[in-house]
Write a protein that holds these residues in place. Structure first.
Motif, PDB file in Angstrom:
ATOM      1  N   GLY A 266      -4.451   3.743 -17.496  1.00  7.94           N
ATOM      2  CA  GLY A 266      -3.876   5.032 -17.133  1.00  7.94           C
ATOM      3  C   GLY A 266      -4.639   6.190 -17.737  1.00  7.94           C
ATOM      4  O   GLY A 266      -4.868   7.208 -17.076  1.00  7.94           O
ATOM      5  N   GLN A 267      -5.046   6.045 -19.000  1.00 10.63           N
ATOM      6  CA  GLN A 267      -5.810   7.113 -19.623  1.00 10.63           C
ATOM      7  C   GLN A 267      -7.160   7.298 -18.934  1.00 10.63           C
ATOM      8  O   GLN A 267      -7.642   8.425 -18.789  1.00 10.63           O
ATOM      9  CB  GLN A 267      -6.019   6.830 -21.115  1.00 10.63           C
ATOM     10  CG  GLN A 267      -6.642   7.989 -21.872  1.00 10.63           C
ATOM     11  CD  GLN A 267      -5.795   9.249 -21.823  1.00 10.63           C
ATOM     12  OE1 GLN A 267      -4.600   9.222 -22.120  1.00 10.63           O
ATOM     13  NE2 GLN A 267      -6.401  10.361 -21.433  1.00 10.63           N
ATOM     14  N   SER A 268      -7.752   6.201 -18.500  1.00  8.50           N
ATOM     15  CA  SER A 268      -9.010   6.294 -17.753  1.00  8.50           C
ATOM     16  C   SER A 268      -8.816   7.071 -16.460  1.00  8.50           C
ATOM     17  O   SER A 268      -9.666   7.872 -16.065  1.00  8.50           O
ATOM     18  CB  SER A 268      -9.551   4.891 -17.448  1.00  8.50           C
ATOM     19  OG  SER A 268      -9.961   4.227 -18.618  1.00  8.50           O
ATOM     20  N   ARG A 269      -7.677   6.831 -15.786  1.00  6.28           N
ATOM     21  CA  ARG A 269      -7.408   7.560 -14.548  1.00  6.28           C
ATOM     22  C   ARG A 269      -7.250   9.048 -14.824  1.00  6.28           C
ATOM     23  O   ARG A 269      -7.719   9.882 -14.033  1.00  6.28           O
ATOM     24  CB  ARG A 269      -6.157   7.002 -13.862  1.00  6.28           C
ATOM     25  CG  ARG A 269      -6.372   5.654 -13.180  1.00  6.28           C
ATOM     26  CD  ARG A 269      -5.247   5.313 -12.222  1.00  6.28           C
ATOM     27  NE  ARG A 269      -4.024   4.988 -12.919  1.00  6.28           N
ATOM     28  CZ  ARG A 269      -3.711   3.777 -13.379  1.00  6.28           C
ATOM     29  NH1 ARG A 269      -4.565   2.769 -13.213  1.00  6.28           N
ATOM     30  NH2 ARG A 269      -2.564   3.558 -13.980  1.00  6.28           N
TER      31      ARG A 269
ATOM     32  N   GLY B 112     -10.849  18.285  -3.361  1.00  6.39           N
ATOM     33  CA  GLY B 112     -11.193  17.428  -4.484  1.00  6.39           C
ATOM     34  C   GLY B 112     -10.094  17.241  -5.513  1.00  6.39           C
ATOM     35  O   GLY B 112     -10.260  16.466  -6.465  1.00  6.39           O
ATOM     36  N   ALA B 113      -8.958  17.911  -5.359  1.00  7.31           N
ATOM     37  CA  ALA B 113      -7.870  17.769  -6.325  1.00  7.31           C
ATOM     38  C   ALA B 113      -7.121  16.460  -6.096  1.00  7.31           C
ATOM     39  O   ALA B 113      -6.909  16.030  -4.963  1.00  7.31           O
ATOM     40  CB  ALA B 113      -6.906  18.941  -6.228  1.00  7.31           C
ATOM     41  N   ASP B 114      -6.705  15.827  -7.189  1.00  5.78           N
ATOM     42  CA  ASP B 114      -5.894  14.612  -7.110  1.00  5.78           C
ATOM     43  C   ASP B 114      -4.407  14.929  -7.155  1.00  5.78           C
ATOM     44  O   ASP B 114      -3.588  14.159  -6.654  1.00  5.78           O
ATOM     45  CB  ASP B 114      -6.250  13.672  -8.264  1.00  5.78           C
ATOM     46  CG  ASP B 114      -7.683  13.173  -8.179  1.00  5.78           C
ATOM     47  OD1 ASP B 114      -7.985  12.429  -7.237  1.00  5.78           O
ATOM     48  OD2 ASP B 114      -8.497  13.557  -9.040  1.00  5.78           O
ATOM     49  N   VAL B 115      -4.043  16.044  -7.764  1.00  2.00           N
ATOM     50  CA  VAL B 115      -2.658  16.499  -7.825  1.00  2.00           C
ATOM     51  C   VAL B 115      -2.671  18.013  -8.007  1.00  2.00           C
ATOM     52  O   VAL B 115      -3.579  18.563  -8.638  1.00  2.00           O
ATOM     53  CB  VAL B 115      -1.882  15.795  -8.966  1.00  2.00           C
ATOM     54  CG1 VAL B 115      -2.511  16.069 -10.314  1.00  2.00           C
ATOM     55  CG2 VAL B 115      -0.406  16.184  -8.971  1.00  2.00           C
TER      56      VAL B 115
ATOM     57  N   ARG C 130       2.513  11.539 -14.340  1.00  2.00           N
ATOM     58  CA  ARG C 130       3.170  10.456 -13.609  1.00  2.00           C
ATOM     59  C   ARG C 130       2.483  10.205 -12.267  1.00  2.00           C
ATOM     60  O   ARG C 130       2.271   9.061 -11.858  1.00  2.00           O
ATOM     61  CB  ARG C 130       4.645  10.802 -13.366  1.00  2.00           C
ATOM     62  CG  ARG C 130       5.438   9.672 -12.708  1.00  2.00           C
ATOM     63  CD  ARG C 130       6.751  10.170 -12.108  1.00  2.00           C
ATOM     64  NE  ARG C 130       7.570  10.897 -13.046  1.00  2.00           N
ATOM     65  CZ  ARG C 130       8.452  10.325 -13.877  1.00  2.00           C
ATOM     66  NH1 ARG C 130       8.584   9.014 -13.886  1.00  2.00           N
ATOM     67  NH2 ARG C 130       9.167  11.077 -14.697  1.00  2.00           N
ATOM     68  N   ALA C 131       2.154  11.306 -11.560  1.00  2.00           N
ATOM     69  CA  ALA C 131       1.538  11.173 -10.246  1.00  2.00           C
ATOM     70  C   ALA C 131       0.203  10.435 -10.312  1.00  2.00           C
ATOM     71  O   ALA C 131      -0.171   9.720  -9.382  1.00  2.00           O
ATOM     72  CB  ALA C 131       1.347  12.552  -9.618  1.00  2.00           C
ATOM     73  N   VAL C 132      -0.530  10.603 -11.415  1.00  2.00           N
ATOM     74  CA  VAL C 132      -1.847   9.977 -11.559  1.00  2.00           C
ATOM     75  C   VAL C 132      -1.744   8.568 -12.128  1.00  2.00           C
ATOM     76  O   VAL C 132      -2.419   7.647 -11.655  1.00  2.00           O
ATOM     77  CB  VAL C 132      -2.758  10.851 -12.446  1.00  2.00           C
ATOM     78  CG1 VAL C 132      -4.035  10.101 -12.836  1.00  2.00           C
ATOM     79  CG2 VAL C 132      -3.115  12.137 -11.719  1.00  2.00           C
ATOM     80  N   THR C 133      -0.891   8.376 -13.137  1.00  2.00           N
ATOM     81  CA  THR C 133      -0.833   7.073 -13.810  1.00  2.00           C
ATOM     82  C   THR C 133       0.204   6.140 -13.209  1.00  2.00           C
ATOM     83  O   THR C 133       0.118   4.925 -13.380  1.00  2.00           O
ATOM     84  CB  THR C 133      -0.524   7.242 -15.307  1.00  2.00           C
ATOM     85  OG1 THR C 133       0.789   7.796 -15.473  1.00  2.00           O
ATOM     86  CG2 THR C 133      -1.551   8.161 -15.966  1.00  2.00           C
ATOM     87  N   GLY C 134       1.223   6.693 -12.549  1.00  2.00           N
ATOM     88  CA  GLY C 134       2.242   5.861 -11.913  1.00  2.00           C
ATOM     89  C   GLY C 134       3.309   5.329 -12.847  1.00  2.00           C
ATOM     90  O   GLY C 134       4.006   4.377 -12.499  1.00  2.00           O
ATOM     91  N   PHE C 135       3.479   5.923 -14.021  1.00  2.00           N
ATOM     92  CA  PHE C 135       4.511   5.411 -14.932  1.00  2.00           C
ATOM     93  C   PHE C 135       5.902   5.762 -14.412  1.00  2.00           C
ATOM     94  O   PHE C 135       6.111   6.790 -13.772  1.00  2.00           O
ATOM     95  CB  PHE C 135       4.312   5.961 -16.351  1.00  2.00           C
ATOM     96  CG  PHE C 135       4.798   7.365 -16.562  1.00  2.00           C
ATOM     97  CD1 PHE C 135       6.136   7.624 -16.854  1.00  2.00           C
ATOM     98  CD2 PHE C 135       3.926   8.438 -16.472  1.00  2.00           C
ATOM     99  CE1 PHE C 135       6.589   8.925 -17.053  1.00  2.00           C
ATOM    100  CE2 PHE C 135       4.370   9.744 -16.670  1.00  2.00           C
ATOM    101  CZ  PHE C 135       5.710   9.987 -16.950  1.00  2.00           C
ATOM    102  N   GLY C 136       6.864   4.899 -14.696  1.00  2.00           N
ATOM    103  CA  GLY C 136       8.259   5.170 -14.370  1.00  2.00           C
ATOM    104  C   GLY C 136       8.559   5.130 -12.881  1.00  2.00           C
ATOM    105  O   GLY C 136       7.673   4.923 -12.044  1.00  2.00           O
ATOM    106  N   PRO C 137       9.824   5.372 -12.527  1.00  2.00           N
ATOM    107  CA  PRO C 137      10.214   5.382 -11.112  1.00  2.00           C
ATOM    108  C   PRO C 137       9.544   6.526 -10.352  1.00  2.00           C
ATOM    109  O   PRO C 137       9.335   7.613 -10.896  1.00  2.00           O
ATOM    110  CB  PRO C 137      11.735   5.594 -11.169  1.00  2.00           C
ATOM    111  CG  PRO C 137      12.139   5.202 -12.554  1.00  2.00           C
ATOM    112  CD  PRO C 137      10.981   5.546 -13.436  1.00  2.00           C
TER     113      PRO C 137
END
Length: 252
Positions: free
Chosen positions: A24-27, A120-123, A212-219
């Protein structure tokens, strides 16, 4: 990606979280977040986005620092009055974390330049203060297929939502607020007031949702609006449904 010794130390508290970890930190380090507005929402969000180690941060704001901002926009100080918010914020990011590449955009986001600015934005985090900009950002995020974190505050209340209106069945921000009103008609902090600490809560929350949007943690929180009332304090969450007649995401 591999981490340097300094990065292992800097991000250790993220890396030991099983929900984020090294992957996740790499992402985060390889992701690009675009922030609209470096004001009440943007000021605290910028600090936590930089600390989290987003690899690229673009700050869009055509305003300058004013004395009245300092009650809630804690990224700035008295010596910054009259300076560009975006450029001052990027200078602060450079001091906070050398891992983060920060770009200041001192122009107002409008329909004519939205696609270029979002490229180019991810979020995207929207902390703007008027419906015209918010709806433009939402429509551009749908068109460019980018997740949108939309945050707002006023007086003692704040609200935040994550939108992926480009996905089938998912609402966009326009589904939430509609468009049957004057898009320039929006109450401002100068008219109604705002508790300064509320900006810290909502800006930090916006940064968390971007992580959250980048790493996907949690619901998954897409399509949920969380409304925080600071006077009680209480919080409630509302599920937004996709509007089949929405002109912002009617093809998604």
């Amino acid at each position: 990606m591999s981490f340097s010794d300094a990065q292992l130390d800097r991000y250790a508290r993220h890396i030991v979280l099983k929900e984020i970890g090294g992957a996740g930190q790499s992402r985060l380090l390889s992701s690009h977040v675009l922030l609209i507005g470096a004001g009440g929402i943007g000021s605290p969000a910028i600090q936590y986005l930089a600390a989290a180690g987003f690899g690229r941060l673009t700050i869009v704001d055509d305003d300058v620092v004013d004395l009245a901002n300092l009650q809630r926009q804690t990224l700035f100080d008295t010596g910054d009055i009259g300076d560009s918010k975006a450029e001052t914020a990027c200078a602060a990011v450079a001091r906070l974390n050398p891992d983060v590449e920060c770009a200041a955009v001192t122009e107002r986001l409008q329909p004519a330049n939205a696609a270029r600015l979002l490229a180019g934005a991810d979020v995207v985090i929207d902390g703007s203060d008027n419906f015209a900009t918010r709806l433009t950002v939402s429509d551009a995020c749908v068109a460019e297929r980018i997740p949108l974190v939309s945050a707002a505050l006023g007086m003692f209340q704040g609200q935040i939502g994550l939108f992926r209106g480009h996905e089938s069945g998912q609402p966009c921000y326009r589904c939430y607020v509609g468009d049957a009103f004057d898009a320039e008609d929006c109450d401002t902090c100068s008219e109604l007031g705002v508790l300064g600490a509320m900006a810290g809560i909502m800006g930090s929350w916006a940064a968390m949702e971007a992580i959250r949007a980048v790493t996907g943690f949690g619901p998954d929180q897409a399509g949920n609006i969380h409304i925080f009332n600071g006077t009680a304090p209480t919080m409630r969450s509302v599920r937004i449904v996709k509007d089949p007649a929405c002109k912002g995401c009617d093809r998604a």
